[in-house]
Design a protein around this motif. Structure first.
Motif, PDB file in Angstrom:
ATOM      1  N   ASN A   1      14.104  13.581  76.682  1.00  0.00           N
ATOM      2  CA  ASN A   1      12.728  13.611  77.177  1.00  0.00           C
ATOM      3  C   ASN A   1      12.489  12.851  78.480  1.00  0.00           C
ATOM      4  O   ASN A   1      11.553  13.173  79.209  1.00  0.00           O
TER       5      ASN A   1
ATOM      6  N   THR B   1       5.885  14.295  64.996  1.00  0.00           N
ATOM      7  CA  THR B   1       5.859  15.567  64.276  1.00  0.00           C
ATOM      8  C   THR B   1       5.069  15.419  62.985  1.00  0.00           C
ATOM      9  O   THR B   1       4.796  14.304  62.525  1.00  0.00           O
TER      10      THR B   1
ATOM     11  N   LEU C   1       5.214  15.938  76.232  1.00  0.00           N
ATOM     12  CA  LEU C   1       6.534  16.453  75.882  1.00  0.00           C
ATOM     13  C   LEU C   1       7.017  17.368  77.003  1.00  0.00           C
ATOM     14  O   LEU C   1       6.229  17.748  77.893  1.00  0.00           O
ATOM     15  N   PRO C   2       8.301  17.741  77.013  1.00  0.00           N
ATOM     16  CA  PRO C   2       8.818  18.612  78.075  1.00  0.00           C
ATOM     17  C   PRO C   2       8.034  19.906  78.262  1.00  0.00           C
ATOM     18  O   PRO C   2       7.968  20.455  79.364  1.00  0.00           O
ATOM     19  N   ASP C   3       7.406  20.410  77.172  1.00  0.00           N
ATOM     20  CA  ASP C   3       6.629  21.646  77.280  1.00  0.00           C
ATOM     21  C   ASP C   3       5.195  21.409  77.739  1.00  0.00           C
ATOM     22  O   ASP C   3       4.379  22.326  77.813  1.00  0.00           O
ATOM     23  N   GLY C   4       4.860  20.136  78.032  1.00  0.00           N
ATOM     24  CA  GLY C   4       3.539  19.819  78.539  1.00  0.00           C
ATOM     25  C   GLY C   4       2.494  19.484  77.499  1.00  0.00           C
ATOM     26  O   GLY C   4       1.344  19.166  77.838  1.00  0.00           O
ATOM     27  N   THR C   5       2.850  19.510  76.229  1.00  0.00           N
ATOM     28  CA  THR C   5       1.895  19.221  75.161  1.00  0.00           C
ATOM     29  C   THR C   5       1.818  17.723  74.884  1.00  0.00           C
ATOM     30  O   THR C   5       2.745  16.967  75.186  1.00  0.00           O
TER      31      THR C   5
END
Length: 423
Positions: free
Chosen positions: A108, A141, A166-170
């Protein structure tokens, strides 16, 4: 004490005023009737009230201790981390800290500087931490969140006002926010692990520039090194309130055995924690002298100092083994210092960083040695500020890339940030 034995009466007055007033009126009437009829026996009202259980309801209810959770990488531990955990502890009674695993950090953020063992030692050494969970996940999680709530009895999950994506932007804390078990604290201004890595990298450029000016050929632009160094000067604004927040605010007892240890304590690391723990075990009160920036520069060189005096003092004050700090301690431990602070023992670790060129320097511990109150402690770890910095230098490209990516998000945070109150 009489006050304590009758405290249930005052509880009754507060929680049941009408009922208590009726009983008092009854007592008054019974008092009159007994005097009129020649002293008819009257039952003990306190006995009746205590048996009724009305005023013991509050006593029997044990207040549930609020447990809060905060996680982080805690890589290159600094006073900003410590202040975050201090704020988190203030939101509950017990603080549980999750230390993110090496694998999760790599995935991350990039490679960590410190090992899991070193990061655990630093977090466990903080005065506000009650429990530590090793190898915590980077993202909260649903499975891990339920584990926190059921297994660790966590009431709230805490994080700073800066975004954690997070890497996905969330949002890494979206689930905790959704279930209403999330609380926010204020991020500490002027410091971050990214900032410290930048200082170390610019320090390396400064060394190269210095060698270049002395006739050594090195692939570095001296002007660029100067610009890089100025861009990474500490932006921390120390306040008296912050020092008080970190302090134990109490001195040694009249017969306390005061142990003294001094040093630079730059880039506070696991080796510092362990030697302070060992020093504290030798007495009742641990006094730590933190040398001025000037003294450290004189004995190590200007390019070796990463953190300034106030930053270093806060890191030391945050350690659970430290009772008090001398801000800007003298290099020599004089008779006056020993007398002023009623020092019983002066100690020094076997691992220390000094300039080997200063061979004619006087022994700073000559006085305590002559008084028979000096002891050399075997340092539990060989780690030093220089060895930590060298890890970053050895992976220069990886950390430069990591910092460039992180710098973008930090600039966005400072551009959009809003005031957050801090207690």
């Amino acid at each position: 004490m009489e006050y304590e034995s009758n405290s249930w009466i005052w509880d009754g007055v507060y929680y049941y005023p009408h009922f208590f007033g009726g009983l008092m009126l009854t007592a008054a009437l019974l008092g009159v009737s007994t005097s009129y009829f020649g002293g008819i026996g009257v039952f003990s009202l306190p006995h009746l009230w205590s048996d009724s259980g009305i005023f013991h309801k509050k006593k029997s209810e044990k207040k549930k201790r609020v447990r809060v959770y905060m996680d982080g990488c805690f890589d290159l531990m600094h006073f900003g981390h410590a202040n975050a955990l201090r704020q988190a502890k203030a939101l509950g009674d017990e603080l549980v800290v999750g230390v993110v695993s090496d694998e999760e950090i790599v995935a991350n953020k990039g490679p960590p500087v410190l090992s899991m063992e070193e990061r655990l030692a630093l977090v466990s050494g903080l005065k506000w931490v009650d429990e530590v969970i090793a190898n915590a996940p980077y993202a909260i999680t649903e499975q891990f969140m339920n584990r926190l709530f059921t297994e660790h009895k966590i009431d709230y999950i805490i994080h700073g006002d800066d975004p954690c994506l997070l890497p996905d932007g969330t949002d890494a804390y979206a689930l905790a926010k959704k279930v209403g078990r999330y609380k926010q604290i204020k991020r500490t201004e002027g410091v971050s692990s990214t900032d410290i890595v930048g200082r170390i990298l610019s320090s390396m450029d400064d060394i190269k520039a210095h060698e270049y000016c002395n006739g050594k050929s090195l692939p570095v632009n001296p002007q660029k090194a100067i610009q890089s160094k100025s861009a990474n000067i500490s932006q921390f604004l120390p306040t008296s309130r912050r020092i008080v927040q970190f302090s134990n605010c109490k001195g040694p007892g009249p017969n306390a055995r005061v142990v003294y240890i001094d040093g630079a304590f730059d880039l506070f690391h696991a080796g510092h924690v362990e030697i302070l723990k060992k020093a504290k075990q030798l007495g009742d009160f641990l006094l730590v002298g933190v040398h001025t920036d000037q003294i450290v520069s004189e004995h190590r060189g200007n390019h070796h100092l990463i953190m300034n005096l106030h930053e270093r003092c806060l890191s030391v004050l945050a350690c659970r083994y430290v009772d008090e700090v001398i801000i800007g301690a003298p290099w020599e431990v004089t008779k006056d210092v020993i007398t002023t602070f009623n020092i019983s023992l002066v100690v020094r670790g076997t691992i220390a960083e000094t300039n080997s060129l200063l061979i004619d320097e006087t022994d700073p511990y000559a006085v305590p040695k002559s008084m028979g109150i000096f002891q050399l402690l075997e340092s539990p770890k060989s780690i030093t500020t220089t060895s930590v910095a060298q890890r970053i230098v050895a992976n220069h490209d990886a950390y430069t890339k990591r910092n460039a990516k992180k710098a973008v998000s930090e600039q966005k945070y400072y551009k959009e940030k809003k005031f957050v109150s801090e207690d």
